[in-house]
Write an enzyme that holds these catalytic residues in place. Structure first.
Site, PDB file in Angstrom:
ATOM      1  N   THR A 416       0.864  -1.154   0.000  1.00  0.00           N
ATOM      2  CA  THR A 416       0.000   0.000   0.000  1.00  0.00           C
ATOM      3  C   THR A 416       0.917   1.225   0.000  1.00  0.00           C
ATOM      4  O   THR A 416       2.119   1.090   0.050  1.00  0.00           O
ATOM      5  CB  THR A 416      -0.861  -0.098   1.271  1.00  0.00           C
ATOM      6  OG1 THR A 416      -1.484  -1.380   1.252  1.00  0.00           O
ATOM      7  CG2 THR A 416      -1.873   0.972   1.430  1.00  0.00           C
ATOM      8  N   THR A 434      -4.266   1.750  -2.093  1.00  0.00           N
ATOM      9  CA  THR A 434      -3.594   0.464  -2.288  1.00  0.00           C
ATOM     10  C   THR A 434      -4.137  -0.330  -3.474  1.00  0.00           C
ATOM     11  O   THR A 434      -5.277  -0.139  -3.904  1.00  0.00           O
ATOM     12  CB  THR A 434      -3.770  -0.388  -1.002  1.00  0.00           C
ATOM     13  OG1 THR A 434      -3.019  -1.583  -1.122  1.00  0.00           O
ATOM     14  CG2 THR A 434      -5.223  -0.737  -0.744  1.00  0.00           C
ATOM     15  N   ASP A 458      -8.529  -9.475   0.858  1.00  0.00           N
ATOM     16  CA  ASP A 458      -8.744  -8.921   2.208  1.00  0.00           C
ATOM     17  C   ASP A 458     -10.047  -9.423   2.840  1.00  0.00           C
ATOM     18  O   ASP A 458     -10.285  -9.224   4.024  1.00  0.00           O
ATOM     19  CB  ASP A 458      -8.750  -7.381   2.167  1.00  0.00           C
ATOM     20  CG  ASP A 458      -7.340  -6.800   2.263  1.00  0.00           C
ATOM     21  OD1 ASP A 458      -6.397  -7.568   2.534  1.00  0.00           O
ATOM     22  OD2 ASP A 458      -7.180  -5.582   2.072  1.00  0.00           O
ATOM     23  N   SER A 487     -10.264  -3.522   6.023  1.00  0.00           N
ATOM     24  CA  SER A 487      -8.915  -3.024   5.769  1.00  0.00           C
ATOM     25  C   SER A 487      -8.201  -2.751   7.084  1.00  0.00           C
ATOM     26  O   SER A 487      -8.835  -2.602   8.129  1.00  0.00           O
ATOM     27  CB  SER A 487      -9.013  -1.733   4.963  1.00  0.00           C
ATOM     28  OG  SER A 487      -7.757  -1.111   4.858  1.00  0.00           O
ATOM     29  N   GLY A 508       1.321  -1.554   4.808  1.00  0.00           N
ATOM     30  CA  GLY A 508       1.851  -2.716   5.524  1.00  0.00           C
ATOM     31  C   GLY A 508       0.786  -3.691   5.968  1.00  0.00           C
ATOM     32  O   GLY A 508       1.018  -4.517   6.833  1.00  0.00           O
ATOM     33  N   GLY A 509      -0.408  -3.589   5.384  1.00  0.00           N
ATOM     34  CA  GLY A 509      -1.466  -4.553   5.691  1.00  0.00           C
ATOM     35  C   GLY A 509      -1.750  -4.596   7.183  1.00  0.00           C
ATOM     36  O   GLY A 509      -1.877  -3.569   7.848  1.00  0.00           O
TER      37      GLY A 509
HETATM   38  N1  GLY Z   1      -4.934  -4.194   1.506  1.00  0.00           N
HETATM   39  C1  GLY Z   1      -4.428  -3.930   2.790  1.00  0.00           C
HETATM   40  C2  GLY Z   1      -5.416  -3.310   3.694  1.00  0.00           C
HETATM   41  O1  GLY Z   1      -6.346  -2.674   3.241  1.00  0.00           O
HETATM   42  O2  GLY Z   1      -5.286  -3.455   4.875  1.00  0.00           O
END
Ligand code: GLY
Length: 605
Positions: A416, A434, A458, A487, A508-509
């Site tokens: 992201t 992202t 996700d 998210s 960083g997810g």
């Molecule tokens: N794609 C990562 C997030 O939205 O957390």
């Protein structure tokens, strides 16, 4: 010679004394006067020596301190922190009279050329806006599941998870970025829509110099190598781009040009939409014109919490990141965890236990607020926070298998991107957007020149199975047509005594909320300057897997002590994934700290 002169002078003085001091008191008075002068001179000189000594000592201490610590970038009026050189697009728009929202739109489009790793024309994200007059809003342009999506769409006949949520055309959600930027533009911008796209169109059509970091990302991507169109666009006649090469992106330039000329609907109902649907149909993808036409970005009310004398404005669902930040801060406040000091085993242990408790809740309760009821109030209620905090043993790790979610009822990279902008009027915009994976699913839409997201991963593809980020999620985040996946993105704005103080966020997810938390604490609780706070090593715990991941830089003694408290500690070679961009407004100075874990830059004037 010198010796003789002294003798002459002594003789002369003796003569003078004889002439001028015939009586005893006549000798005594000058003697006292001389002694007094001597004494005063001595004290004065000693004082100067003393002051010089103390000043030198202080200078040495100061120099030693400054030498060892990177300083943030300082600017008086406006600042942009973004992956370079997209920051220049933001500054150019600010200099043309645009405000922070114009600059945010300009950076967001420019990233598609210079940072396609996460340039999210084919993806989505969140924009948190706080205007100088106090208006605050959260623009949700997260992707949505296409109409043809279904709960079991990523399972094979035997019920096993396939790779289809991550790879291939079926992994994409309906992109939201253009509608999100259009919504922000209609509410807050000062410049015409086309002016905000102009820097991105210039970059794509005239070209730009490939940076070392970009070249490395292109060389190491496995997803781009799988797609023929990506191989055509992101390689230079079959060879890798090298740092210093010029890259021109004519397809992207044409797409951006149409969006600039025809307006944002071009992406959803115009030629671009038609071309996207044709390619989706040709490759077994799910997104249709109907999905594109139906897509809407929405405004949501940000979450607000406090920590000491700071007000934290945070991302609401479908982000789980804002709830996480507020829940973790609430558990930490008043615990005294910080007294053990930064990097101590005791403080890492306590913060990791707080992280563990948040993720147990996050993975169980949260989903798209348009489809499920999120227990936000319950998760942040003081009695619940007290109850969760009291379950922390300050000496021993709580095994995750014994800790469930509290209410009664990933081996991944930072793909992201996040950017912060403050303009000369004090308007502030924090954007995290992202494609999900690095370069999304690696597919460049033929003729359109942008990459597609794989955000469908996700969702909870199968309850109990970890996703790309290692998150084991629940039923509220199950796949449904038109639904947004949960998210972790957490663009946040912090006020101090009701004045703008901080913009913070990162990619960083699942690791975003814990990284944002630590950088905030580094400034607020450990007194670090913004750059020091960003540079400091970080750690992460997300309940499952039951382990603390630590970056290099923590003391081996602290790590040994954490293990003795019952933690599994995973020492990671690189960064602990999340990358934090921090902008602090301290009195009249803007201080920008870009994270060296990626290729961001803080620039201002
Ligand atoms: N794609 C990562 C997030 O939205 O957390």
């Amino acid at each position: 010679m010198i010796h003789r002169s002294h003798e002459d002078l002594a003789t002369k003085n003796t003569k003078l004394t004889k002439v001028r001091s015939p009586k005893p008191f006549a000798f005594f008075v000058p003697f006292v006067a001389k002694s007094f002068v001597f004494f005063v001179t001595f004290v004065a000189k000693s004082f100067v020596v003393f002051v010089t000594f103390v000043a030198t000592l202080l200078l040495l201490v100061f120099v030693a301190r400054v030498d060892g610590i990177r300083q943030p970038v300082f600017a008086r009026h406006a600042m942009v922190i973004a992956q370079q050189p997209a920051d220049e697009a933001g500054l150019a728009v600010l200099r043309k009279g645009g405000n922070a929202v114009d600059a945010a739109i300009a950076v967001g489009f420019a990233l598609n050329a210079v940072y396609p790793y996460a340039g999210a024309l084919g993806g989505g994200g969140f924009m948190l806006v706080r205007m100088a007059d106090g208006r605050t809003t959260f623009i949700d342009f997260r992707e949505k599941a296409p109409g043809a999506a279904s709960r079991g769409m990523y399972l094979d006949a035997a019920g096993n998870l396939t790779r289809d949520s991550v790879e291939g055309w079926r992994s994409s959600g309906v992109p939201g970025t253009v509608k999100g930027f259009a919504l922000a533009h209609s509410k807050f911008a000062k410049l015409p829509w086309a002016a905000d796209l102009a820097p991105a169109i210039d970059l794509a059509s005239k070209g730009f110099t490939v940076s070392y970091g970009f070249a490395e990302q292109l060389k190491t991507s496995r997803s781009l190598a799988r797609d023929p169109e990506s191989t055509r666009i992101w390689l230079k006649g079959g060879a890798f781009y090298e740092a210093g090469d010029r890259m021109v992106l004519p397809d992207l330039a044409r797409t951006l040009g149409r969006i600039a000329k025809n307006g944002p609907d071009e992406f959803y109902t115009g030629d671009t939409a038609a071309m996207l649907e044709t390619q989706m149909q040709a490759h077994g993808g799910l997104i249709t014109r109907t999905d594109l036409t139906a897509y809407a970005a929405v405004e949501r009310t940000p979450l607000t919490g406090t920590y000491r004398n700071y007000t934290v404005i945070a991302a609401p669902p479908p982000s789980a990141g804002g709830i996480g930040l507020l829940q973790m801060l609430a558990m930490l406040e008043g615990s005294g965890y910080e007294k053990a000091g930064f990097g101590s085993a005791a403080s890492i242990h306590y913060v990791a236990e707080v992280m563990r408790r948040y993720y147990a809740d996050r993975n169980t309760y949260l989903g798209d607020p348009d489809f499920v009821t999120n227990p936000v109030t319950a998760l942040l209620a003081p009695p619940y926070i007290t109850q969760r905090r009291s379950s922390i043993d300050p000496e021993r790790a709580t095994p995750s298998k014994t800790l469930g979610p509290g209410l009664s009822a990933s081996a991944e990279h930072a793909e992201t991107t996040h950017y912060n902008i403050v303009d000369a009027d004090g308007n502030a915009v924090a954007v995290t957007y992202t494609l999900n994976g690095g370069f999304g699913n690696g597919i460049t839409v033929p003729g359109l020149g942008f990459l597609l997201n794989n955000e469908m991963d996700d969702f909870t593809s199968r309850p109990g199975s970890p996703n790309l980020f290692g998150l084991v999620q629940g039923e509220p985040n199950a796949i449904l047509p038109g639904k947004r996946p949960l998210s972790s993105m957490a663009p946040s704005i912090v006020l101090r005594d009701n004045d703008l103080y901080m913009l913070i966020g990162g990619p960083g997810g699942s690791r975003i909320p814990t990284a944002v938390l630590q950088v905030f604490l580094n400034v607020v609780d450990f007194g670090m300057n913004p750059q020091e706070a960003v540079d400091a090593p970080r750690f992460h715990h997300q309940w499952l897997p039951d382990a603390i991941s630590v970056e290099r830089g923590f003391s081996p003694d602290a790590i040994a002590l954490l293990k003795s408290r019952g933690h599994e500690v995973r020492e990671e070679q690189g960064a602990v994934a999340a990358v934090v961009e921090l902008l602090v407004k301290d009195k009249e100075w803007l201080q920008g700290a870009a994270d060296g874990r990626r290729f961001g830059r803080a620039a201002g004037y």
